[in-house]
Design a protein around this motif. Structure first.
Motif, PDB file in Angstrom:
ATOM      1  N   PRO A 190      67.887  46.619  37.637  1.00  0.00           N
ATOM      2  CA  PRO A 190      69.245  46.202  37.255  1.00  0.00           C
ATOM      3  C   PRO A 190      69.966  45.545  38.437  1.00  0.00           C
ATOM      4  O   PRO A 190      69.908  46.054  39.560  1.00  0.00           O
ATOM      5  CB  PRO A 190      69.927  47.510  36.857  1.00  0.00           C
ATOM      6  CG  PRO A 190      68.829  48.486  36.595  1.00  0.00           C
ATOM      7  CD  PRO A 190      67.674  48.056  37.453  1.00  0.00           C
ATOM      8  N   ARG A 191      70.624  44.399  38.162  1.00  0.00           N
ATOM      9  CA  ARG A 191      71.329  43.635  39.203  1.00  0.00           C
ATOM     10  C   ARG A 191      72.841  43.835  39.089  1.00  0.00           C
ATOM     11  O   ARG A 191      73.359  43.932  37.977  1.00  0.00           O
ATOM     12  CB  ARG A 191      71.152  42.132  38.999  1.00  0.00           C
ATOM     13  CG  ARG A 191      69.846  41.373  39.064  1.00  0.00           C
ATOM     14  CD  ARG A 191      68.706  41.757  39.539  1.00  0.00           C
ATOM     15  NE  ARG A 191      67.687  40.720  39.690  1.00  0.00           N
ATOM     16  CZ  ARG A 191      66.409  40.978  39.571  1.00  0.00           C
ATOM     17  NH1 ARG A 191      66.005  42.183  39.222  1.00  0.00           N
ATOM     18  NH2 ARG A 191      65.522  40.036  39.795  1.00  0.00           N
ATOM     19  N   GLY A 192      73.495  43.765  40.241  1.00  0.00           N
ATOM     20  CA  GLY A 192      74.958  43.828  40.254  1.00  0.00           C
ATOM     21  C   GLY A 192      75.588  42.777  39.359  1.00  0.00           C
ATOM     22  O   GLY A 192      76.597  43.035  38.697  1.00  0.00           O
ATOM     23  N   ALA A 217      72.410  41.482  25.647  1.00  0.00           N
ATOM     24  CA  ALA A 217      71.054  41.025  25.954  1.00  0.00           C
ATOM     25  C   ALA A 217      70.999  40.409  27.345  1.00  0.00           C
ATOM     26  O   ALA A 217      71.841  39.582  27.703  1.00  0.00           O
ATOM     27  CB  ALA A 217      70.572  39.999  24.920  1.00  0.00           C
ATOM     28  N   ASN A 218      70.011  40.859  28.105  1.00  0.00           N
ATOM     29  CA  ASN A 218      69.644  40.173  29.344  1.00  0.00           C
ATOM     30  C   ASN A 218      68.187  39.752  29.169  1.00  0.00           C
ATOM     31  O   ASN A 218      67.279  40.405  29.672  1.00  0.00           O
ATOM     32  CB  ASN A 218      69.822  41.103  30.553  1.00  0.00           C
ATOM     33  CG  ASN A 218      69.410  40.432  31.846  1.00  0.00           C
ATOM     34  OD1 ASN A 218      69.186  39.214  31.888  1.00  0.00           O
ATOM     35  ND2 ASN A 218      69.293  41.203  32.907  1.00  0.00           N
ATOM     36  N   PRO A 219      67.969  38.680  28.404  1.00  0.00           N
ATOM     37  CA  PRO A 219      66.595  38.289  28.084  1.00  0.00           C
ATOM     38  C   PRO A 219      65.939  37.590  29.278  1.00  0.00           C
ATOM     39  O   PRO A 219      66.621  37.274  30.251  1.00  0.00           O
ATOM     40  CB  PRO A 219      66.800  37.297  26.928  1.00  0.00           C
ATOM     41  CG  PRO A 219      68.105  36.644  27.237  1.00  0.00           C
ATOM     42  CD  PRO A 219      68.956  37.730  27.861  1.00  0.00           C
ATOM     43  N   PRO A 220      64.648  37.356  29.219  1.00  0.00           N
ATOM     44  CA  PRO A 220      64.037  36.513  30.251  1.00  0.00           C
ATOM     45  C   PRO A 220      64.691  35.135  30.203  1.00  0.00           C
ATOM     46  O   PRO A 220      64.912  34.604  29.114  1.00  0.00           O
ATOM     47  CB  PRO A 220      62.571  36.412  29.809  1.00  0.00           C
ATOM     48  CG  PRO A 220      62.374  37.510  28.820  1.00  0.00           C
ATOM     49  CD  PRO A 220      63.695  37.743  28.176  1.00  0.00           C
ATOM     50  N   TYR A 221      65.041  34.582  31.374  1.00  0.00           N
ATOM     51  CA  TYR A 221      65.648  33.239  31.356  1.00  0.00           C
ATOM     52  C   TYR A 221      65.258  32.385  32.552  1.00  0.00           C
ATOM     53  O   TYR A 221      65.892  31.388  32.855  1.00  0.00           O
ATOM     54  CB  TYR A 221      67.174  33.316  31.202  1.00  0.00           C
ATOM     55  CG  TYR A 221      67.938  34.102  32.263  1.00  0.00           C
ATOM     56  CD1 TYR A 221      68.036  33.647  33.580  1.00  0.00           C
ATOM     57  CD2 TYR A 221      68.605  35.274  31.931  1.00  0.00           C
ATOM     58  CE1 TYR A 221      68.764  34.349  34.528  1.00  0.00           C
ATOM     59  CE2 TYR A 221      69.337  35.989  32.870  1.00  0.00           C
ATOM     60  CZ  TYR A 221      69.412  35.518  34.162  1.00  0.00           C
ATOM     61  OH  TYR A 221      70.132  36.224  35.101  1.00  0.00           O
ATOM     62  N   VAL A 222      64.222  32.777  33.268  1.00  0.00           N
ATOM     63  CA  VAL A 222      63.824  32.033  34.461  1.00  0.00           C
ATOM     64  C   VAL A 222      62.792  30.961  34.069  1.00  0.00           C
ATOM     65  O   VAL A 222      61.906  31.215  33.248  1.00  0.00           O
ATOM     66  CB  VAL A 222      63.249  32.998  35.518  1.00  0.00           C
ATOM     67  CG1 VAL A 222      62.753  32.235  36.736  1.00  0.00           C
ATOM     68  CG2 VAL A 222      64.290  34.047  35.913  1.00  0.00           C
ATOM     69  N   GLU A 223      62.939  29.761  34.649  1.00  0.00           N
ATOM     70  CA  GLU A 223      61.957  28.698  34.438  1.00  0.00           C
ATOM     71  C   GLU A 223      60.625  29.158  35.020  1.00  0.00           C
ATOM     72  O   GLU A 223      60.580  29.735  36.102  1.00  0.00           O
ATOM     73  CB  GLU A 223      62.372  27.402  35.153  1.00  0.00           C
ATOM     74  CG  GLU A 223      63.751  26.898  34.828  1.00  0.00           C
ATOM     75  CD  GLU A 223      64.823  27.449  35.761  1.00  0.00           C
ATOM     76  OE1 GLU A 223      64.709  28.620  36.162  1.00  0.00           O
ATOM     77  OE2 GLU A 223      65.769  26.717  36.062  1.00  0.00           O
ATOM     78  N   SER A 276      57.129  39.418  32.208  1.00  0.00           N
ATOM     79  CA  SER A 276      57.582  39.355  30.820  1.00  0.00           C
ATOM     80  C   SER A 276      59.089  39.540  30.701  1.00  0.00           C
ATOM     81  O   SER A 276      59.675  39.209  29.677  1.00  0.00           O
ATOM     82  CB  SER A 276      56.873  40.427  29.996  1.00  0.00           C
ATOM     83  OG  SER A 276      57.168  41.701  30.539  1.00  0.00           O
ATOM     84  N   ALA A 277      59.733  40.070  31.749  1.00  0.00           N
ATOM     85  CA  ALA A 277      61.190  40.230  31.721  1.00  0.00           C
ATOM     86  C   ALA A 277      61.897  39.060  32.384  1.00  0.00           C
ATOM     87  O   ALA A 277      63.117  38.971  32.342  1.00  0.00           O
ATOM     88  CB  ALA A 277      61.587  41.527  32.423  1.00  0.00           C
ATOM     89  N   LEU A 278      61.130  38.172  33.024  1.00  0.00           N
ATOM     90  CA  LEU A 278      61.742  37.098  33.814  1.00  0.00           C
ATOM     91  C   LEU A 278      61.590  35.721  33.180  1.00  0.00           C
ATOM     92  O   LEU A 278      62.558  34.970  33.076  1.00  0.00           O
ATOM     93  CB  LEU A 278      61.081  37.044  35.200  1.00  0.00           C
ATOM     94  CG  LEU A 278      61.393  38.175  36.177  1.00  0.00           C
ATOM     95  CD1 LEU A 278      60.444  38.095  37.372  1.00  0.00           C
ATOM     96  CD2 LEU A 278      62.844  38.090  36.643  1.00  0.00           C
ATOM     97  N   PHE A 279      60.357  35.376  32.786  1.00  0.00           N
ATOM     98  CA  PHE A 279      60.049  33.971  32.508  1.00  0.00           C
ATOM     99  C   PHE A 279      60.182  33.627  31.031  1.00  0.00           C
ATOM    100  O   PHE A 279      59.760  34.387  30.160  1.00  0.00           O
ATOM    101  CB  PHE A 279      58.654  33.631  33.012  1.00  0.00           C
ATOM    102  CG  PHE A 279      58.530  33.849  34.497  1.00  0.00           C
ATOM    103  CD1 PHE A 279      59.228  33.035  35.382  1.00  0.00           C
ATOM    104  CD2 PHE A 279      57.756  34.872  35.008  1.00  0.00           C
ATOM    105  CE1 PHE A 279      59.154  33.239  36.757  1.00  0.00           C
ATOM    106  CE2 PHE A 279      57.671  35.091  36.378  1.00  0.00           C
ATOM    107  CZ  PHE A 279      58.362  34.267  37.252  1.00  0.00           C
TER     108      PHE A 279
HETATM  109  N1  GLN Z   1      68.696  37.538  37.360  1.00  0.00           N
HETATM  110  C1  GLN Z   1      67.276  37.666  37.433  1.00  0.00           C
HETATM  111  C2  GLN Z   1      66.733  36.910  38.643  1.00  0.00           C
HETATM  112  O1  GLN Z   1      67.288  35.942  39.043  1.00  0.00           O
HETATM  113  C3  GLN Z   1      66.601  37.157  36.181  1.00  0.00           C
HETATM  114  C4  GLN Z   1      66.832  38.071  35.053  1.00  0.00           C
HETATM  115  C5  GLN Z   1      66.305  37.547  33.761  1.00  0.00           C
HETATM  116  O2  GLN Z   1      65.455  36.669  33.632  1.00  0.00           O
HETATM  117  N2  GLN Z   1      66.829  38.098  32.754  1.00  0.00           N
HETATM  118  O3  GLN Z   1      65.757  37.300  39.211  1.00  0.00           O
END
Ligand code: GLN
Length: 278
Positions: A87-89, A181-187, A203-206
């Motif tokens: 978990p991120r701030g 939702a904090n879905p995966p959203y990284v390219e 699987s939680a990032l990309f």
């Molecule tokens: N904030 C995260 C990061 O930059 C990414 C989290 C996400 O993909 N949900 O590493």
């Protein structure tokens, strides 16, 4: 111990922006006390056995949260393992916005709950609410379940098996006052720190070449999952506000933006648009 902390901080400065904090957290872990208890102590103790090995792991880019198995989020203590994103701030902004938008919420859904950080923080502050943490990873579900127990929220938090890449995934879930939702959203080819890329669950990032693949599934489903007056809050990458807003509007949602601690776009709050001309 003071000398050991100083040397460890120097060593970690090559791999971490928070070298002193990391060294303190790892020292406290090796001593079996909290960091504040350690800092309040006189620091006369000998270097605890095992401290050097913990520093070696951190120097090899392993995140502190995985080494000590814990991360604080929204003032609560969460257990974390490599099965869940740490978990991120920045995600605390989402929890704050959810509590402000629907302090009266009774039914909460967290899509891709991971450690349960979003869902359990909201439920902790809304004693009349109950919720579902939807999660496809069995390892993550075990962590979320454990956190629900640890925080005394097992009776109000159901950790459920679910995978939104499967057709019909949203059927039968019901309707919710709050959807988080904090879905995966990284390219997929994003240049990430080694501590993230090599240790946190891919699987939680990309989420595809532009990081938008999961939003493309989730946003069109939101209107069917929101109760009347319901609010959805979705975390985004800081450069994704425009494309994700456009996707939400195409799904019939009205969008408000929230910024993170560094004033970057971080959370989109969505509600069903009132019918035009009505
Ligand atoms: N904030 C995260 C990061 O930059 C990414 C989290 C996400 O993909 N949900 O590493």
């Amino acid at each position: 111990m003071t000398q050991a902390l100083r040397l460890a901080t120097q060593r970690l400065a090559q791999t971490s922006d928070t070298a002193r904090l990391d060294a303190e957290l790892l020292m406290a872990h090796a001593l079996g006390v909290t960091r504040s208890a350690m800092l309040l102590g006189r620091g006369q103790e000998a270097e605890p056995a095992g401290f050097a090995a913990l520093i070696d792991r951190r120097a090899a880019h392993e995140p502190v949260a995985y080494i000590i198995g814990a991360q604080e989020f929204f003032g609560l203590d969460f257990t974390v393992t490599p099965d869940v994103l740490i978990p991120r701030g920045d995600s605390e902004v989402l929890v704050e916005a959810a509590l402000a938008a629907r302090p009266d919420a009774r039914r909460v859904l967290d899509l891709g709950t991971g450690s349960g950080a979003l869902l359990l923080s909201v439920l902790h502050h809304l004693p009349l609410a109950s919720g579902i943490g939807f999660e496809r990873s069995a390892g993550a579900r075990a962590v979320a379940q454990g956190n629900a127990g640890q925080l005394g929220l097992s009776a109000r938090a159901t950790i459920a098996v679910g995978d939104w890449t499967k057709p019909g995934w949203a059927e039968g879930l019901g309707h919710f006052d709050l959807i988080l939702a904090n879905p995966p959203y990284v390219e997929c080819d994003a240049p990430l720190a080694a501590s993230v890329r090599d240790h946190e669950p891919a699987s939680a990032l990309f989420a595809g070449p532009e990081g938008l693949d999961d939003y493309a599934i989730l946003l069109p489903a939101l209107p069917g999952l929101l109760a009347p007056g319901g609010v959805a809050l979705v975390e985004i990458g800081h450069q994704q506000a425009d494309p994700v807003t456009a996707m939400a509007q195409a799904a019939g949602l009205r969008v408000t933006l929230h910024r993170d601690l560094a004033a970057r776009p971080r959370v989109l709050q969505m509600q069903i648009s009132p019918k035009e001309g009505g």
